[in-house]
Design a protein around this motif. Structure first.
Motif, PDB file in Angstrom:
ATOM      1  N   SER A   1       0.849  -1.208   0.000  1.00 41.51           N
ATOM      2  CA  SER A   1       0.000   0.000   0.000  1.00 41.51           C
ATOM      3  C   SER A   1       0.874   1.243   0.000  1.00 41.51           C
ATOM      4  CB  SER A   1      -0.948   0.001   1.205  1.00 41.51           C
ATOM      5  OG  SER A   1      -0.238  -0.037   2.419  1.00 41.51           O
ATOM      6  N   TYR A   2       0.273   2.331  -0.448  1.00 42.71           N
ATOM      7  CA  TYR A   2       1.022   3.560  -0.692  1.00 42.71           C
ATOM      8  C   TYR A   2       0.385   4.763  -0.010  1.00 42.71           C
ATOM      9  CZ  TYR A   2       2.300  -0.013  -3.904  1.00 42.71           C
ATOM     10  OH  TYR A   2       2.660  -1.242  -4.403  1.00 42.71           O
ATOM     11  N   LEU A   3      -0.642   4.510   0.769  1.00 44.46           N
ATOM     12  CA  LEU A   3      -1.236   5.525   1.631  1.00 44.46           C
ATOM     13  C   LEU A   3      -1.863   4.812   2.808  1.00 44.46           C
ATOM     14  CD1 LEU A   3      -4.608   5.415   1.335  1.00 44.46           C
ATOM     15  CD2 LEU A   3      -4.085   6.447  -0.871  1.00 44.46           C
ATOM     16  N   SER A   4      -2.086   5.544   3.875  1.00 43.18           N
ATOM     17  CA  SER A   4      -2.777   5.004   5.039  1.00 43.18           C
ATOM     18  C   SER A   4      -3.832   5.999   5.475  1.00 43.18           C
ATOM     19  CB  SER A   4      -1.793   4.725   6.178  1.00 43.18           C
ATOM     20  OG  SER A   4      -1.102   5.898   6.550  1.00 43.18           O
TER      21      SER A   4
ATOM     22  N   TRP B   1       8.234   3.177  -2.577  1.00 41.44           N
ATOM     23  CA  TRP B   1       8.547   1.846  -3.090  1.00 41.44           C
ATOM     24  C   TRP B   1       7.266   1.197  -3.586  1.00 41.44           C
ATOM     25  CZ3 TRP B   1      12.308  -0.542   1.114  1.00 41.44           C
ATOM     26  CH2 TRP B   1      13.450   0.272   1.180  1.00 41.44           C
ATOM     27  N   ILE B   2       7.326   0.662  -4.816  1.00 39.14           N
ATOM     28  CA  ILE B   2       6.153   0.101  -5.479  1.00 39.14           C
ATOM     29  C   ILE B   2       6.349  -1.395  -5.699  1.00 39.14           C
ATOM     30  CG2 ILE B   2       4.585   0.274  -7.447  1.00 39.14           C
ATOM     31  CD1 ILE B   2       4.711   2.842  -5.892  1.00 39.14           C
ATOM     32  N   ASP B   3       5.346  -2.165  -5.330  1.00 33.30           N
ATOM     33  CA  ASP B   3       5.359  -3.625  -5.493  1.00 33.30           C
ATOM     34  C   ASP B   3       5.022  -3.958  -6.943  1.00 33.30           C
ATOM     35  OD1 ASP B   3       5.261  -6.396  -4.779  1.00 33.30           O
ATOM     36  OD2 ASP B   3       3.078  -6.249  -4.583  1.00 33.30           O
ATOM     37  N   THR B   4       6.047  -3.903  -7.810  1.00 27.89           N
ATOM     38  CA  THR B   4       5.805  -3.987  -9.248  1.00 27.89           C
ATOM     39  C   THR B   4       5.895  -5.402  -9.820  1.00 27.89           C
ATOM     40  OG1 THR B   4       8.124  -3.362  -9.489  1.00 27.89           O
ATOM     41  CG2 THR B   4       6.478  -1.626  -9.819  1.00 27.89           C
TER      42      THR B   4
ATOM     43  N   GLY C   1       9.874  -8.820  -6.647  1.00 25.61           N
ATOM     44  CA  GLY C   1      10.710  -7.630  -6.729  1.00 25.61           C
ATOM     45  C   GLY C   1       9.879  -6.367  -6.655  1.00 25.61           C
ATOM     46  N   PHE C   2      10.558  -5.239  -6.384  1.00 21.20           N
ATOM     47  CA  PHE C   2       9.865  -3.954  -6.295  1.00 21.20           C
ATOM     48  C   PHE C   2      10.677  -2.876  -6.997  1.00 21.20           C
ATOM     49  CE2 PHE C   2      12.726  -3.889  -2.698  1.00 21.20           C
ATOM     50  CZ  PHE C   2      13.117  -2.557  -2.576  1.00 21.20           C
ATOM     51  N   THR C   3      10.040  -1.727  -7.181  1.00 19.20           N
ATOM     52  CA  THR C   3      10.654  -0.597  -7.873  1.00 19.20           C
ATOM     53  C   THR C   3      10.626   0.634  -6.972  1.00 19.20           C
ATOM     54  OG1 THR C   3       9.962  -1.437 -10.030  1.00 19.20           O
ATOM     55  CG2 THR C   3      10.529   0.907  -9.903  1.00 19.20           C
ATOM     56  N   VAL C   4      11.723   1.389  -6.965  1.00 17.70           N
ATOM     57  CA  VAL C   4      11.781   2.642  -6.215  1.00 17.70           C
ATOM     58  C   VAL C   4      11.441   3.792  -7.161  1.00 17.70           C
ATOM     59  CG1 VAL C   4      13.251   4.208  -4.891  1.00 17.70           C
ATOM     60  CG2 VAL C   4      13.515   1.724  -4.639  1.00 17.70           C
TER      61      VAL C   4
END
Length: 304
Positions: A146-149, A221-224, A209-212
């Motif tokens: 997740s990218y917000l809370s 950080w994105i769970d790509t 893997g993930f992407t910054v």
């Protein structure tokens, strides 16, 4: 194609560009995971390829469309289609996410975060119980990226997740990459999260893997799922296996910028090495702890 034999616990995601490779080459891998919704339609080439592939590999059904956290009622047509797929595939596991993706019957192409409140907890648990009853089997719930809370969340995610498990009897799909990504995005300690998880409730582990991404306001950080597993996530996996044993089915997820199948299997082999190393360690520990037989000295008189 690598000839390394992987343990039955190691799996990879089955994606359509690799279907024919699996049919023709039958590489050594323990099991395959499909995205359930991609196979609701039986009249596609991909569905027919799956019917061939499942003759050789156990299949796990990983869903993205149950929208268990939505205020909408459960989509019974969706559950019906999932049940039909399950009846054909007889999967070793069925899973979905701690998330929501629909409102008023409109679906978003994403897995959206929940507010971690008592009301959301009650609703989510009701949905999990309902789906498990309809499917007549246990559902695994995966911790999300997740990218917000939400400012009004009052329950840490790890407590929310474990409470869902305790109330519903579901299993947990522990995604270690999601924990690592969220630990940066939401500034918590991975060990706090992992220490809250009861290992006997974990039925599967995901690695990816993930992407910054960099922005003027900072990085996120994105769970790509589009590159190899990062070394910090491998370290979390080693730690988990060392602490809790080698019996966890483990999947390598790689969904975008898909590599050749041999590269994907090479990534799976890294997980296999960790499990086999722990297996060897367990055997050595048992041998050291076993009582040694008494050896009779050669100069000892033997009574007759």
């Amino acid at each position: 194609m690598s000839t390394q034999v992987l343990t039955d616990l190691i799996g990879v995601g089955l994606r359509s560009p690799h279907h024919q490779d699996f049919i023709e080459q039958l590489p050594s891998v323990g099991w395959l995971e499909i995205h359930s919704e991609n196979f609701f339609n039986r009249h596609t080439p991909q569905y027919q390829q799956l019917m061939t592939i499942m003759e050789h590999y156990p299949i796990s059904c990983h869903g993205i469309g149950l929208s268990l956290g939505s205020a909408d009622p459960i989509n019974l047509e969706h559950v019906k289609q999932l049940k039909q797929l399950i009846d054909v595939v007889n999967p070793i596991m069925v899973s979905d996410h701690l998330s929501w993706s629909s409102i008023d019957g409109q679906y978003f192409n994403d897995l959206l975060p929940l507010p971690y409140t008592e009301q959301a907890l009650d609703l989510f648990c009701q949905k999990v119980v309902q789906v498990q009853d309809l499917l007549n089997r246990q559902l695994l719930i995966e911790n999300p990226s997740s990218y917000l809370s939400f400012a009004h969340s009052v329950i840490p995610e790890w407590e929310f997740l474990t409470t869902v498990q305790q109330r519903t009897g579901c299993g947990l799909l522990l995604d270690l990459n999601n924990i690592y990504v969220n630990s940066f995005n939401h500034q918590f300690d991975c060990q706090t999260y992992l220490n809250a998880i009861h290992p006997e409730t974990v039925k599967e582990i995901h690695l990816a893997g993930f992407t910054v991404k960099h922005f003027p306001q900072g990085e996120i950080w994105i769970d790509t799922h589009n590159q190899p597993v990062s070394e910090p996530v491998w370290q979390l996996y080693r730690q988990w296996v060392e602490q809790h044993g080698k019996h966890f089915p483990t999947l390598i997820e790689w969904d975008a910028d898909l590599p050749p199948l041999e590269r994907l299997l090479a990534e799976a082999a890294k997980a296999d090495v960790i499990l086999k190393r722990e297996h060897h360690h367990e055997i050595c520990c048992k041998e050291r702890s076993s009582p040694h037989p008494t050896i009779l000295r050669q100069d000892t008189a033997i009574s007759r």
